[in-house]
Design a protein around this motif. Structure first.
Motif, short mmCIF file in Angstrom:
data_model
loop_
_atom_site.label_atom_id
_atom_site.label_comp_id
_atom_site.label_asym_id
_atom_site.label_seq_id
_atom_site.Cartn_x
_atom_site.Cartn_y
_atom_site.Cartn_z
N GLU A 119 62.34 20.07 14.92
CA GLU A 119 62.19 19.86 13.48
C GLU A 119 62.88 20.97 12.70
OE1 GLU A 119 62.19 17.92 11.23
OE2 GLU A 119 60.14 17.17 11.00
N TYR A 120 63.64 20.58 11.70
CA TYR A 120 64.17 21.49 10.69
C TYR A 120 63.67 20.98 9.35
CZ TYR A 120 67.43 24.10 13.65
OH TYR A 120 67.99 24.92 14.60
N ASN A 121 62.94 21.81 8.63
CA ASN A 121 62.28 21.35 7.42
C ASN A 121 61.50 20.09 7.76
OD1 ASN A 121 62.85 23.29 5.26
ND2 ASN A 121 64.97 22.83 5.74
N ALA A 122 61.81 18.94 7.15
CA ALA A 122 61.06 17.73 7.48
C ALA A 122 61.99 16.59 7.84
CB ALA A 122 60.16 17.32 6.31
N SER A 123 63.17 16.92 8.36
CA SER A 123 64.17 15.88 8.62
C SER A 123 63.69 14.84 9.62
CB SER A 123 65.48 16.51 9.10
OG SER A 123 65.25 17.40 10.15
N HIS A 124 63.08 15.26 10.73
CA HIS A 124 62.63 14.31 11.73
C HIS A 124 61.34 13.62 11.33
CE1 HIS A 124 64.95 15.09 15.76
NE2 HIS A 124 65.55 14.23 14.95
N PHE A 125 60.41 14.37 10.71
CA PHE A 125 59.15 13.71 10.35
C PHE A 125 59.36 12.70 9.23
CE2 PHE A 125 54.79 13.04 9.09
CZ PHE A 125 54.12 13.09 10.31
N THR A 126 60.27 13.00 8.32
CA THR A 126 60.58 12.03 7.26
C THR A 126 61.28 10.81 7.85
OG1 THR A 126 60.86 13.90 5.74
CG2 THR A 126 61.63 11.75 4.99
N LYS A 180 60.75 9.75 10.81
CA LYS A 180 59.65 9.01 11.45
C LYS A 180 58.94 8.11 10.45
CE LYS A 180 54.93 9.26 12.89
NZ LYS A 180 53.93 9.90 13.72
N GLU A 181 58.68 8.62 9.26
CA GLU A 181 57.99 7.82 8.24
C GLU A 181 58.79 6.56 7.90
OE1 GLU A 181 55.53 11.26 5.81
OE2 GLU A 181 57.66 10.98 5.37
N GLY A 182 60.11 6.70 7.83
CA GLY A 182 60.94 5.53 7.56
C GLY A 182 60.96 4.56 8.72
N ASN A 231 61.53 11.24 1.68
CA ASN A 231 60.46 10.33 1.28
C ASN A 231 60.06 10.72 -0.14
OD1 ASN A 231 58.10 8.89 0.84
ND2 ASN A 231 57.25 9.27 2.87
N LEU A 232 60.38 9.87 -1.08
CA LEU A 232 60.17 10.19 -2.49
C LEU A 232 58.71 10.08 -2.93
CD1 LEU A 232 63.35 8.39 -3.73
CD2 LEU A 232 62.85 10.80 -4.16
N ASN A 233 57.87 9.46 -2.12
CA ASN A 233 56.49 9.20 -2.54
C ASN A 233 55.72 10.47 -2.96
OD1 ASN A 233 56.77 6.42 -2.15
ND2 ASN A 233 56.24 6.57 0.02
N PRO A 234 55.84 11.58 -2.22
CA PRO A 234 55.07 12.77 -2.63
C PRO A 234 55.70 13.55 -3.79
CG PRO A 234 55.65 12.81 -0.27
CD PRO A 234 56.51 11.80 -0.94
N PHE A 235 56.93 13.19 -4.17
CA PHE A 235 57.67 14.00 -5.13
C PHE A 235 57.77 13.29 -6.48
CE2 PHE A 235 59.50 15.14 -0.94
CZ PHE A 235 58.94 16.41 -0.86
N ASN A 236 56.86 13.62 -7.35
CA ASN A 236 56.90 13.05 -8.70
C ASN A 236 58.02 13.71 -9.50
OD1 ASN A 236 54.62 11.39 -8.27
ND2 ASN A 236 53.26 13.12 -8.67
N TYR A 237 58.77 12.88 -10.20
CA TYR A 237 59.83 13.41 -11.06
C TYR A 237 59.20 14.11 -12.26
CZ TYR A 237 63.66 13.50 -14.45
OH TYR A 237 64.59 13.89 -15.37
N ILE A 238 59.58 15.35 -12.48
CA ILE A 238 59.06 16.15 -13.58
C ILE A 238 60.20 16.35 -14.58
CG2 ILE A 238 57.91 18.29 -14.25
CD1 ILE A 238 57.09 18.59 -11.25
N ASN A 258 67.12 7.96 0.21
CA ASN A 258 65.88 7.23 0.44
C ASN A 258 65.60 7.11 1.94
OD1 ASN A 258 64.57 4.47 1.15
ND2 ASN A 258 63.93 4.85 -0.95
N HIS A 259 64.40 7.48 2.36
CA HIS A 259 64.13 7.60 3.81
C HIS A 259 64.12 6.25 4.53
CE1 HIS A 259 60.15 6.53 2.46
NE2 HIS A 259 59.60 6.65 3.65
N ILE A 260 63.83 5.18 3.82
CA ILE A 260 63.88 3.87 4.47
C ILE A 260 65.33 3.49 4.76
CG2 ILE A 260 63.27 1.43 4.28
CD1 ILE A 260 60.86 3.30 4.41
N LEU A 261 66.20 3.70 3.77
CA LEU A 261 67.63 3.43 3.96
C LEU A 261 68.21 4.30 5.07
CD1 LEU A 261 70.34 2.18 3.13
CD2 LEU A 261 70.52 3.94 1.34
N ALA A 262 67.84 5.59 5.07
CA ALA A 262 68.34 6.50 6.10
C ALA A 262 67.88 6.05 7.49
CB ALA A 262 67.86 7.93 5.83
#
Length: 378
Positions: free
Chosen positions: A8-15, A17-19, A209-216, A364-368
């Motif tokens: 794992e580097y940052n969250a590249s693999h876990f993200t 996985k989510e997709g 994965n954009l779900n946890p990141f609200n646009y501010i 977008n993690h689903i597209l990726a």
């Protein structure tokens, strides 16, 4: 499909996985959580000799006998869970040293994986032999090798990079390249050195994965808040010294208009919250493209100083300063860009909005995940 993602580097693999899980696959991520960042993995391996007295003992033993206690421990952890590394439809390694062991032990562990899984792929993400050699040969205009070649810091500051051009790591690279089905790059800094390689399958931009990141949406009612997150172990490699010099220049003329927040080597969960209140985030200098921290900040609507070179603009058909600011290895140039933003807060608002749209479109993690699956199965 049953898919194993190693390292794992940052969250590249876990993200990723989510997709993939969203697409209906069974996915396991094995790794160390990327050190102090403590990123999430399914099965966490440990490096028990990285701190205190144990670290001192490990260094002495290695210096005297070339025995690495961490490598020995990781090897035991691997074989105690060897069932994870057998019978997968797809296995992907985060890079050429996914287990972080000495090259001879790394090769032994990978040999087991190659023997028990038919389809193993390599992700070029983080330093590896080809990208480091390309950088050390000065084929980039500037790169992670630039501060090393300019003799900033000590040899130890750059060992995590220079080790990859040593004979043992080159042999490991050749072993992996021979046995994997293909190689994928996560961004342009790894894509460019791989062009023309017979097993290169192309680039898939880092998944977010954009779900946890609200646009501010940025609101600038008083001072422009600048956030500078420093990883002490990568201080020169990321160009943090140049950012600090640039901030000193800006402070001379615009101290009444800015607020600077600097943090050092904090766990990811804390880091991702700390920069919520900023308008501008200083990420890294020596890159052509963005890494994970930059992408997540862009998703939140921050103006990020990072890799956004002409090659990046051409690849995505973008204009300069449209979605991010290209951080050149020049403190005055960075200072000038900061001052431009401070004096033109409407630009901060526009770039922040564009940054979020860019992440939604390209990362977008689903597209990726779909792109990865197509390359694995093609």
């Amino acid at each position: 499909m049953k898919i194993l993602l190693v390292g794992e580097y940052n969250a590249s693999h876990f993200t990723l996985k989510e997709g993939l899980t969203h697409l209906g696959h069974e996915v396991t991520v094995v790794g160390f959580g990327d050190g102090f960042k403590n990123r999430k993995v399914d099965v966490k391996f440990k490096r028990p000799y990285d701190h205190g007295v144990r670290q001192f003992v490990r260094r002495v033993l290695y210096k005297l006998f070339k025995i690495d206690l961490n490598s020995s421990s990781i090897k035991k952890q691997f074989y105690s869970q060897q069932q994870l590394f057998q019978g997968n439809d797809i296995v992907q390694l985060i890079n050429e040293n996914a287990f972080g062991t000495l090259p001879n032990i790394e090769q032994e562990l990978l040999q087991f994986i190659f023997q028990h899984n038919k389809n193993v792929f390599l992700l070029s993400c983080g330093t590896d032999h080809l990208s480091v050699k390309y950088a050390m040969d000065e084929k980039f205009r500037y790169s992670i090798a630039t501060p090393y070649l300019e003799k900033r810091g000590t040899e130890a500051d750059f060992l995590h990079m220079t080790q990859y051009i040593r004979p043992a790591y080159e042999a490991l690279h050749n072993f992996i390249a021979k046995n994997v089905k293909g190689i994928i790059a996560s961004d342009l800094d790894y894509h460019i050195p791989l062009e023309g390689h017979p097993k290169y399958l192309g680039m898939v931009p880092n998944p977010v994965n954009l779900n946890p990141f609200n646009y501010i949406a940025p609101e600038i009612t008083d001072k422009v808040v600048i956030f500078h997150g420093i990883n002490n172990s990568n201080y020169y490699k990321k160009g943090n010294d140049i950012f600090e010099a640039a901030l000193a220049l800006v402070s001379k003329t615009h101290s009444d208009k800015i607020e600077i927040t600097t943090v050092r080597s904090v766990p990811y969960a804390e880091y991702i919250q700390l920069f919520d209140g900023c308008h501008i985030l200083l990420d890294q200098v020596f890159a052509y493209d963005q890494g994970f921290n930059a992408l997540e900040a862009m998703a939140k609507g921050k103006v990020v100083f990072t890799g956004a070179e002409q090659e990046f603009l051409d690849y995505y058909n973008l204009e300069e300063d449209e979605v991010a600011i290209n951080a050149l290895p020049d403190a005055q140039a960075i200072a000038n860009k900061l001052i431009w933003l401070i004096d033109n807060p409407d630009k901060i608002v526009a770039i922040a909005k564009n940054a979020r749209s860019f992440i939604e479109k390209e990362h977008n993690h689903i597209l990726a995940s779909q792109r990865y699956f197509e390359k694995w199965t093609k």
